[in-house]
Design an enzyme around this catalytic site. Structure first.
Site, PDB file in Angstrom:
ATOM      1  N   LYS A  45      31.876  -6.545  -7.078  1.00  8.19           N
ATOM      2  CA  LYS A  45      31.746  -7.257  -8.365  1.00  8.19           C
ATOM      3  C   LYS A  45      33.118  -7.706  -8.832  1.00  8.19           C
ATOM      4  O   LYS A  45      34.160  -7.151  -8.415  1.00  8.19           O
ATOM      5  CB  LYS A  45      31.094  -6.368  -9.437  1.00  8.19           C
ATOM      6  CG  LYS A  45      31.780  -5.016  -9.703  1.00  8.19           C
ATOM      7  CD  LYS A  45      32.878  -5.037 -10.742  1.00  8.19           C
ATOM      8  CE  LYS A  45      33.507  -3.657 -10.959  1.00  8.19           C
ATOM      9  NZ  LYS A  45      34.790  -3.636 -11.597  1.00  8.19           N
ATOM     10  N   ASP A 173      30.362   2.158 -13.450  1.00 14.07           N
ATOM     11  CA  ASP A 173      30.041   0.851 -12.850  1.00 14.07           C
ATOM     12  C   ASP A 173      28.691   0.857 -12.137  1.00 14.07           C
ATOM     13  O   ASP A 173      28.177  -0.203 -11.775  1.00 14.07           O
ATOM     14  CB  ASP A 173      31.116   0.476 -11.810  1.00 14.07           C
ATOM     15  CG  ASP A 173      32.336  -0.186 -12.457  1.00 14.07           C
ATOM     16  OD1 ASP A 173      32.206  -0.694 -13.583  1.00 14.07           O
ATOM     17  OD2 ASP A 173      33.404  -0.176 -11.814  1.00 14.07           O
TER      18      ASP A 173
HETATM   19  O1  C5P Z   1      32.732   6.621 -14.844  1.00 15.12           O
HETATM   20  P1  C5P Z   1      33.860   6.636 -13.876  1.00 15.12           P
HETATM   21  O2  C5P Z   1      33.939   7.941 -13.110  1.00 15.12           O
HETATM   22  O3  C5P Z   1      33.915   5.464 -12.990  1.00 15.12           O
HETATM   23  O4  C5P Z   1      35.177   6.559 -14.748  1.00 15.12           O
HETATM   24  C1  C5P Z   1      36.447   6.888 -14.257  1.00 15.12           C
HETATM   25  C2  C5P Z   1      37.369   7.098 -15.423  1.00 15.12           C
HETATM   26  O5  C5P Z   1      37.562   5.864 -16.118  1.00 15.12           O
HETATM   27  C3  C5P Z   1      36.831   8.044 -16.462  1.00 15.12           C
HETATM   28  O6  C5P Z   1      37.199   9.367 -16.160  1.00 15.12           O
HETATM   29  C4  C5P Z   1      37.471   7.564 -17.728  1.00 15.12           C
HETATM   30  O7  C5P Z   1      38.769   8.090 -17.830  1.00 15.12           O
HETATM   31  C5  C5P Z   1      37.626   6.074 -17.517  1.00 15.12           C
HETATM   32  N1  C5P Z   1      36.566   5.276 -18.174  1.00 15.12           N
HETATM   33  C6  C5P Z   1      36.580   5.137 -19.538  1.00 15.12           C
HETATM   34  N2  C5P Z   1      35.597   4.403 -20.144  1.00 15.12           N
HETATM   35  C7  C5P Z   1      34.647   3.779 -19.414  1.00 15.12           C
HETATM   36  C8  C5P Z   1      34.634   3.914 -18.018  1.00 15.12           C
HETATM   37  C9  C5P Z   1      35.600   4.664 -17.413  1.00 15.12           C
HETATM   38  O8  C5P Z   1      37.448   5.680 -20.218  1.00 15.12           O
HETATM   39  N3  C5P Z   1      33.719   3.052 -20.043  1.00 15.12           N
END
Ligand code: C5P
Length: 322
Positions: A45, A173
């Protein structure tokens, strides 16, 4: 042998898809049985916008992002396992770990379906083409793909709604990929996915400086905040109106760019490179991949060629899925 055949078959399908946009939509998002192997595709994406609206109590950030699926695709091949459990093979050695989201996705499917699947034995081969740690969603797309294909493989009784909910547990994502739509405005932490019609095929040149950035680190370093206005609709209107010059630039807003560029200065250099060629550009996700937006493939190929002459980065052309 089966894997080799399956990957070759996938490559043929993908090449074929470039010629037939109608069929391509169906094939990109649908898994296929070849003998006793199940083949599934996981597209990358690009975030045309990524706006950080504020920090939430759970530590995540509220976002609004126009996300577009593109034809840079990982392939997953499922085969019967030799032993009980989940075996993972990946063509990128550092991703061959039990922490890989593909394994976690399959464990979720197995656990959700309970006794019926607990003796399952499956081997999954992931052929990666999407650079990881690049902001292109490769790991999340693989995970969402593994959820769906895993459900098919195990014949698990999980509804599409349940699958979507499971995807949100794997990463912010993942819900976008779980919806299997070509484009969407994504909100909340990433779990609100509103499909949108772009109404036009978009072409991009993606340049990745081969630097893996941690999403968490980039978010931690980001202090930029956006208003809750609807710049995504304005961007879609502009694209549908045929605007592909620098007038597009103010709408390609990524609030994480400044923080990511502090960790990886090449990001700014790549954006500048696009601007010098008159091409509007921004970073995808938390970086470090940067992309330029173009109206047609010929121009994209010409720009990619020019950039390859200047840098040793990973450079590729992609188009939006329909
Ligand atoms: O959800 P994911 O594991 O992909 O997110 C990785 C990191 O990105 C999270 O630990 C967080 O610190 C940050 N994040 C965030 N807000 C979001 C998505 C991700 O702060 N909406």
């Amino acid at each position: 042998m089966v894997v080799l055949f399956a990957v070759r078959f996938a490559s043929c399908c993908l090449r074929g898809n470039r010629r037939n946009t109608c069929d391509s939509t169906l094939s990109w998002f649908r898994s296929q049985w070849i003998g006793n192997a199940l083949l599934a595709y996981a597209p990358a994406k690009l975030n045309l916008t990524l706006r950080v609206l504020g920090k939430r109590e759970d530590g995540y950030h509220d976002l609004r992002s126009l996300v577009v699926a593109v034809d840079l695709v990982d392939t997953l091949v499922f085969r019967p396992g030799r032993v009980r459990g989940i075996e993972l093979e990946v063509n990128v050695p550092e991703l061959r770990t039990s922490e890989n989201l593909v394994v976690r996705a399959l464990e979720l499917v197995r656990d959700f379906s309970g006794a019926a699947c607990e003796n399952a034995a499956v081997r999954v081969y992931v052929h990666k083409r999407i650079p990881h740690g690049a902001g292109l969603g490769g790991g999340s797309s693989d995970a969402s793909c593994a959820l769906r294909a895993g459900r098919d493989w195990l014949a698990a009784r999980i509804s599409d709604v349940e699958l979507f909910e499971l995807s949100a547990r794997l990463g912010s994502d993942c819900p976008f990929f779980a919806r299997r739509v070509p484009a969407a405005v994504v909100e909340g932490r990433g779990e609100i996915v509103r499909p949108v019609a772009l109404g036009t095929e978009l072409h991009f040149v993606v340049v990745w400086p081969r630097v893996h950035l941690s999403t968490q680190r980039v978010f931690q370093a980001c202090s930029a905040r956006s208003d809750n206005n609807d710049c995504e609709s304005r961007l879609i209107d502009a694209l549908q109106g045929g605007v592909f010059d620098m007038r597009l630039q103010p709408l390609l807003r990524n609030d994480l760019l400044e923080a990511a560029a502090k960790l990886c200065p090449a990001i700014r250099e790549i954006v500048d490179m696009f601007h010098c060629a008159g091409v509007p550009a921004t970073m995808s996700g938390s970086g470090s991949a940067v992309f330029g937006v173009l109206s047609d493939r010929e121009r994209a190929v010409a720009i990619a060629r020019r950039i390859r002459q200047q840098v040793t980065h990973f450079v590729t052309t992609v188009r939006s899925l329909e």
